[in-house]
Scaffold this motif. Structure first.
Motif, mmCIF file in Angstrom:
data_model
loop_
_atom_site.group_PDB
_atom_site.id
_atom_site.type_symbol
_atom_site.label_atom_id
_atom_site.label_comp_id
_atom_site.label_asym_id
_atom_site.label_seq_id
_atom_site.Cartn_x
_atom_site.Cartn_y
_atom_site.Cartn_z
ATOM 1 N N TRP A 155 0.774 -1.349 0.016
ATOM 2 C CA TRP A 155 0.080 0.175 0.039
ATOM 3 C C TRP A 155 0.731 1.361 -0.020
ATOM 4 C CZ3 TRP A 155 -4.364 -1.336 4.190
ATOM 5 C CH2 TRP A 155 -4.828 -2.229 3.728
ATOM 6 N N TYR A 156 0.813 2.039 -0.922
ATOM 7 C CA TYR A 156 1.401 3.176 -0.988
ATOM 8 C C TYR A 156 0.750 4.532 -0.472
ATOM 9 C CZ TYR A 156 -0.949 4.176 -5.405
ATOM 10 O OH TYR A 156 -1.906 4.584 -6.316
ATOM 11 N N LEU A 157 1.658 5.644 -0.040
ATOM 12 C CA LEU A 157 1.095 6.374 0.569
ATOM 13 C C LEU A 157 0.876 7.823 -0.988
ATOM 14 C CD1 LEU A 157 0.209 8.746 2.748
ATOM 15 C CD2 LEU A 157 2.658 9.233 2.933
ATOM 16 N N GLN A 158 -0.252 8.121 -1.104
ATOM 17 C CA GLN A 158 -0.456 9.251 -2.041
ATOM 18 C C GLN A 158 0.377 10.383 -1.872
ATOM 19 O OE1 GLN A 158 -4.639 9.629 -2.898
ATOM 20 N NE2 GLN A 158 -5.011 7.690 -2.990
ATOM 21 N N PHE A 159 1.189 10.799 -2.683
ATOM 22 C CA PHE A 159 2.010 12.072 -2.311
ATOM 23 C C PHE A 159 2.540 12.519 -3.555
ATOM 24 C CE2 PHE A 159 5.256 14.749 -0.320
ATOM 25 C CZ PHE A 159 4.253 14.975 0.634
ATOM 26 N N GLY A 160 2.014 13.491 -4.406
ATOM 27 C CA GLY A 160 2.423 13.804 -5.462
ATOM 28 C C GLY A 160 2.582 15.659 -5.489
ATOM 29 N N LEU A 161 3.843 15.991 -5.898
ATOM 30 C CA LEU A 161 4.310 17.283 -5.659
ATOM 31 C C LEU A 161 4.233 18.202 -6.904
ATOM 32 C CD1 LEU A 161 7.477 16.395 -3.249
ATOM 33 C CD2 LEU A 161 5.372 17.353 -2.675
ATOM 34 N N ALA A 162 4.826 17.645 -7.909
ATOM 35 C CA ALA A 162 4.724 18.559 -9.261
ATOM 36 C C ALA A 162 4.333 17.688 -10.439
ATOM 37 C CB ALA A 162 6.139 19.060 -9.322
ATOM 38 N N CYS A 163 5.058 17.795 -11.537
ATOM 39 C CA CYS A 163 4.803 17.109 -12.887
ATOM 40 C C CYS A 163 4.846 15.789 -12.888
ATOM 41 C CB CYS A 163 5.336 17.912 -14.023
ATOM 42 S SG CYS A 163 7.124 17.949 -13.760
ATOM 43 N N PHE B 23 4.931 1.749 1.524
ATOM 44 C CA PHE B 23 5.763 2.780 0.950
ATOM 45 C C PHE B 23 5.470 4.171 0.571
ATOM 46 C CE2 PHE B 23 4.258 0.338 -2.502
ATOM 47 C CZ PHE B 23 4.555 1.339 -3.692
ATOM 48 N N ILE B 24 6.375 5.003 0.369
ATOM 49 C CA ILE B 24 5.802 6.341 0.088
ATOM 50 C C ILE B 24 6.584 6.712 -1.302
ATOM 51 C CG2 ILE B 24 7.471 7.420 1.454
ATOM 52 C CD1 ILE B 24 5.838 10.006 1.682
ATOM 53 N N ILE B 25 5.993 7.245 -2.365
ATOM 54 C CA ILE B 25 6.273 7.643 -3.561
ATOM 55 C C ILE B 25 6.697 9.135 -3.658
ATOM 56 C CG2 ILE B 25 6.196 7.592 -6.029
ATOM 57 C CD1 ILE B 25 4.178 5.099 -5.465
ATOM 58 N N ILE B 26 7.723 9.616 -3.815
ATOM 59 C CA ILE B 26 8.329 11.067 -3.743
ATOM 60 C C ILE B 26 8.281 11.268 -5.122
ATOM 61 C CG2 ILE B 26 9.637 12.668 -3.179
ATOM 62 C CD1 ILE B 26 8.202 11.271 -0.863
ATOM 63 N N SER B 27 7.243 11.950 -5.735
ATOM 64 C CA SER B 27 7.302 12.307 -7.348
ATOM 65 C C SER B 27 6.968 13.723 -7.365
ATOM 66 C CB SER B 27 6.047 11.652 -7.971
ATOM 67 O OG SER B 27 4.781 12.174 -7.235
ATOM 68 N N GLY B 28 8.253 14.301 -7.788
ATOM 69 C CA GLY B 28 8.224 15.526 -8.269
ATOM 70 C C GLY B 28 9.258 16.501 -7.403
ATOM 71 N N THR B 29 9.155 17.755 -7.702
ATOM 72 C CA THR B 29 10.125 18.800 -6.786
ATOM 73 C C THR B 29 10.139 19.005 -5.520
ATOM 74 O OG1 THR B 29 10.200 20.000 -8.907
ATOM 75 C CG2 THR B 29 11.171 20.991 -7.044
ATOM 76 N N VAL B 30 10.882 18.728 -4.661
ATOM 77 C CA VAL B 30 11.144 18.838 -3.079
ATOM 78 C C VAL B 30 11.504 20.160 -2.882
ATOM 79 C CG1 VAL B 30 11.357 17.606 -1.124
ATOM 80 C CG2 VAL B 30 10.984 16.187 -2.857
ATOM 81 N N ILE C 279 7.464 15.858 4.549
ATOM 82 C CA ILE C 279 7.907 14.566 3.976
ATOM 83 C C ILE C 279 8.628 13.831 5.052
ATOM 84 C CG2 ILE C 279 9.507 13.434 2.323
ATOM 85 C CD1 ILE C 279 8.871 15.685 0.260
ATOM 86 N N LYS C 280 9.473 14.444 5.648
ATOM 87 C CA LYS C 280 10.309 13.611 6.830
ATOM 88 C C LYS C 280 9.017 13.332 8.026
ATOM 89 C CE LYS C 280 14.145 13.950 9.806
ATOM 90 N NZ LYS C 280 14.786 12.825 9.394
ATOM 91 N N CYS D 194 13.724 15.502 -10.304
ATOM 92 C CA CYS D 194 13.632 16.601 -9.332
ATOM 93 C C CYS D 194 13.779 15.703 -7.910
ATOM 94 C CB CYS D 194 12.317 17.319 -9.441
ATOM 95 S SG CYS D 194 12.452 18.209 -10.862
ATOM 96 N N SER D 195 13.158 14.825 -7.572
ATOM 97 C CA SER D 195 13.103 14.205 -6.432
ATOM 98 C C SER D 195 14.626 13.326 -6.379
ATOM 99 C CB SER D 195 11.975 13.232 -6.110
ATOM 100 O OG SER D 195 12.160 11.983 -7.000
#
Length: 196
Positions: A35-43, A74-81, A89-90, A108-109
């Motif tokens: 199961w993943y955490l929904q976390f979208g940051l940019a494109c 797990f977490i998916i870091i997608s985009g510019t941080v 995020i931390k 970007c990530s």
């Protein structure tokens, strides 16, 4: 000759019989139901939305989106941080239960992307604040590249030693407890008394 001689290939012993350890069974189940955490940051998040649509169907890997970090594997870091988003995020990562994994999606990530040189506000890689398990390069990465990253994460989960990790964590807890007991002994300067 017998059943034990065919242990090199445990899946082709007999129809309906599979040999393995309990750890293998648990890791197989954990790897196929992440199961993943929904976390979208940019494109890259837009590309990730396309990944979840019917054309690519990310759920065929057994991945289900969760909105709470306490339910995510797990977490998916997608985009510019950005630096402001880094502390959030931390915090989300720290709220996730063990074992937890991180996928960095997009350049970007991974390293700051095109903003790494002139962007004073951009974190130069999410691995500076949380440990990353799988990197998926691209700007934005293709869904096929993300599927490859997901298979790498599943391989990592399958090879993980659950029971050895518990023994190691028990040793670390005992060590921390002994350090805590040592720190509770207050050493006061000469002539001072402790008020209780």
């Amino acid at each position: 000759m017998g059943l034990l001689n065919r242990l090199d290939d445990p899946y082709n012993i007999a129809p309906g019989i599979v040999l393995g350890t309990m750890e293998d069974l648990l890791n197989w189940g954990r790897a196929r139901s992440d199961w993943y955490l929904q976390f979208g940051l940019a494109c890259c998040a837009i590309e990730f939305m396309a990944l979840n649509a019917s054309h690519y169907d990310f759920m065929r890997f057994g991945c289900i989106p969760r909105t709470s970090p306490r339910q995510a594997d797990f977490i998916i870091i997608s985009g510019t941080v950005t630096l402001k988003m880094a502390e959030r995020i931390k915090r989300l990562y720290e709220q996730m239960a063990e074992p937890k994994y991180v996928m960095a999606m997009g350049s970007c990530s991974i390293c700051g992307g095109p903003y790494w040189k002139q962007g004073y506000h951009v974190l130069k890689g999410v691995d500076r604040i949380i440990p990353v398990d799988v990197y998926v390069p691209g700007c934005p990465p293709r869904p096929e590249a993300f599927f490859e990253g997901m298979m790498k994460l599943q391989d990592k989960i399958i090879k993980q030693k659950i029971f050895e990790k518990r023994a190691r964590l028990a040793e670390e807890d005992a060590k921390l407890a002994s350090q805590h007991n040592e720190n509770n002994n207050i050493h006061l300067p000469t002539g001072w008394t402790e008020v209780k």
